[in-house]
Design an enzyme around this catalytic site. Structure first.
Site, mmCIF file in Angstrom:
data_model
loop_
_atom_site.group_PDB
_atom_site.id
_atom_site.type_symbol
_atom_site.label_atom_id
_atom_site.label_comp_id
_atom_site.label_asym_id
_atom_site.label_seq_id
_atom_site.Cartn_x
_atom_site.Cartn_y
_atom_site.Cartn_z
ATOM 1 N N VAL A 66 -14.081 -7.793 60.079
ATOM 2 C CA VAL A 66 -13.038 -7.592 59.075
ATOM 3 C C VAL A 66 -12.321 -6.258 59.236
ATOM 4 O O VAL A 66 -11.300 -6.017 58.584
ATOM 5 C CB VAL A 66 -13.590 -7.728 57.647
ATOM 6 N N TYR A 153 -19.096 5.069 47.663
ATOM 7 C CA TYR A 153 -19.381 3.651 47.425
ATOM 8 C C TYR A 153 -18.861 3.228 46.049
ATOM 9 O O TYR A 153 -18.171 2.212 45.908
ATOM 10 C CB TYR A 153 -20.883 3.407 47.528
#
Length: 256
Positions: A66, A153
């Protein structure tokens, strides 16, 4: 309304990116069990071939990175007839802000955020041209609550929520629904560092209302729901699947 068809996927193709392990693998298994023809995609072709081998005869495995935008666009063109897209690929570097390198920052942002944007940009218009569909990403409770070492994150997961909401607004008129699930702590390869530390593992177990970690398969029901006709009026939403982590304030029971 034939309610027996709410969770039926017969004749529908779905693409699961990240199907080689963890939540993606379980999503592929669950969707297959409900009659979908599942295209299993992952950067690790060997792992995703194992997943596909456990599914029905019509399942297939493809290698897809991806982070390769041209490969993502090619996949969107090849699988333009899918009714649902599930993408689970993500990474984390657990470090405090002062210890982060910019290379680590870029690695987390590129996979968690840039790749998500590229997938939406490539697949959502194809779905719109094909009459609609469902796109499901994986956010996290870290989009809402944080702890030391989760800065980048957490930021990417919060950004994913807003990205999905925007995509829902932009493609809703073409019947493309875009949602995320927000898991709590799940036993996947991404959390192996925590699982190896008994004190850390137990602390996370005690944080949820259910007093334990989730298994990857416990995310599959939410994904099947969001991909199915049962959620036909659900878009721009965050479906929290965290065992009550974000609902409670500790597990101490005060005396009467």
């Amino acid at each position: 309304m034939d309610y027996t068809q709410l969770f039926q996927f017969s004749g529908r193709r779905v693409l699961v990116i990240g199907a080689g392990s963890g939540i993606g693998r379980e999503a592929a298994l669950a969707l297959d069990a409900h009659g979908a023809t599942v295209i299993c995609a992952d950067r690790d072709l060997t792992a995703v071939q194992v997943t596909a081998s456990e599914l029905g005869a019509n399942a297939s495995a493809v290698e897809l990175d991806v982070l390769d935008f041209e490969a993502v666009r090619a996949a969107a063109a090849e699988y333009s007839d899918i009714s649902a897209l599930v993408f689970t690929a993500a990474t984390n570097v657990r470090k405090r802000i002062v210890d982060y390198s910019m290379e680590e920052f870029d690695r987390v942002v590129n996979l968690n955020m840039r790749a998500s944007f590229a997938l939406l940009q490539a697949f959502a218009p194809r779905m719109a041209d094909n009459g609609g569909g469902s796109i499901i990403g994986i956010a996290s409770i870290r989009a809402t609550v944080v702890e030391p070492g989760q800065s980048v994150y957490a930021a990417t997961k919060a950004a994913l929520v807003q990205l999905v909401r925007t995509a829902a607004a932009e493609f809703g008129a073409q019947s493309v629904r875009v949602n995320v699930i927000a898991p709590g702590v799940v036993e996947t390869p991404l959390t192996s560092q925590i699982k190896a530390n008994e004190q850390w593992y137990n602390a996370y177990s005690e944080k949820s209302a259910l007093g334990r970690w989730a298994k990857p398969e416990e995310m599959a029901g939410a994904i099947v729901y969001l991909a199915s006709a049962a959620s036909s009026f659900v878009t721009g939403s965050v479906l929290t699947v965290d065992g009550g982590w974000t609902a409670i304030d500790g597990r101490f029971t005060p005396p009467n």
